[in-house]
Design an enzyme around this catalytic site. Sequence first.
Site, PDB file in Angstrom:
ATOM      1  N   CYS A  82      -4.729  81.971  79.710  1.00 52.72           N
ATOM      2  CA  CYS A  82      -5.683  82.968  79.232  1.00 52.72           C
ATOM      3  C   CYS A  82      -6.274  83.810  80.372  1.00 52.72           C
ATOM      4  O   CYS A  82      -5.560  84.618  80.943  1.00 52.72           O
ATOM      5  CB  CYS A  82      -6.753  82.285  78.390  1.00 52.72           C
ATOM      6  SG  CYS A  82      -7.458  83.437  77.203  1.00 52.72           S
ATOM      7  N   HIS A 185      -4.660  78.506  74.607  1.00 52.68           N
ATOM      8  CA  HIS A 185      -5.546  77.587  75.324  1.00 52.68           C
ATOM      9  C   HIS A 185      -6.080  76.546  74.361  1.00 52.68           C
ATOM     10  O   HIS A 185      -5.346  76.111  73.471  1.00 52.68           O
ATOM     11  CB  HIS A 185      -6.629  78.337  76.089  1.00 52.68           C
ATOM     12  CG  HIS A 185      -7.541  79.161  75.257  1.00 52.68           C
ATOM     13  ND1 HIS A 185      -8.358  78.635  74.297  1.00 52.68           N
ATOM     14  CD2 HIS A 185      -7.760  80.487  75.245  1.00 52.68           C
ATOM     15  CE1 HIS A 185      -9.069  79.608  73.761  1.00 52.68           C
ATOM     16  NE2 HIS A 185      -8.714  80.749  74.301  1.00 52.68           N
TER      17      HIS A 185
HETATM   18  N1  GLN Z   1     -11.969  87.067  79.280  1.00 56.29           N
HETATM   19  C1  GLN Z   1     -10.630  87.233  78.839  1.00 56.29           C
HETATM   20  C2  GLN Z   1     -10.501  87.986  77.530  1.00 56.29           C
HETATM   21  O1  GLN Z   1     -11.380  87.908  76.689  1.00 56.29           O
HETATM   22  C3  GLN Z   1      -9.959  85.868  78.775  1.00 56.29           C
HETATM   23  C4  GLN Z   1     -10.549  85.008  77.726  1.00 56.29           C
HETATM   24  C5  GLN Z   1     -10.085  83.593  77.834  1.00 56.29           C
HETATM   25  O2  GLN Z   1      -9.792  83.060  78.912  1.00 56.29           O
HETATM   26  N2  GLN Z   1     -10.097  82.935  76.697  1.00 56.29           N
HETATM   27  O3  GLN Z   1      -9.518  88.658  77.333  1.00 56.29           O
END
Ligand code: GLN
Length: 231
Positions: A82, A185
Amino acid sequence: MNIYADRGNLIMLERRCEWRGIGFEVSSAGLGDTLDPDGADLYYIGGGQDRDQKLCAHDLAERKRDDVHGAAARGAVILAVCGGYQLLGHSYELGTETLPGVGLVDLHTVRSEESRLIGNVAIEVELEASPPGSRRVLAGFENHGGRTFLGDAQPLGRVLKGHGNNGGDGREGVRAGNVIGTYLHGPLLPKNAWFADWLIETALGLREPLDRLDDAFEDAAHAEARRAAGL
Ligand code: GLN
């Protein structure tokens, strides 16, 4: 960054090694720390909210960049999930700000003003496994505002259900040799024990598949994750 069940993923690797008598040791590299490019068989970069990414991106891109490249060049497995996946690429654009990535794979990410891409997801991946060429399903959960676009890079898999990299092109994640990025994730590895084993085999350069374990619970978790995604 490690907020989306990343520790659970590491525990999964630890247990599956221990149960087979394979030594396992984990060490972390936080903000300001250096990274030993020869120090591990597998490097894990977890996910995080945009706020956390802003803190990590410059540290990763400036202080750890060369060592991440060094680890990848000698064939270590790099698994980035992610927010970590987004930072494997060239950049992550958030409005007027552009966060640097480590530039390990040819991709970039743009934060969209539209809805976040959230939900259960299942993808089909093709990895060297026995039998060779067999396709397997990874099932998990995604939650991201960023849309990722691959340049000259192969996706990890094809979206069966869910959004994937950008909700548009049917691609999910990235795979470049032993470098893997994915938006899946939550408990990615507990829901996909076969993938945890593939990572261990690849990280250790094993020629033979690992001994089988009793995966009744893990298989049930995988089946439930597939059901949740609507497969
Ligand atoms: N901050 C990033 C997004 O929202 C990654 C989010 C995450 O790691 N779940 O795209």
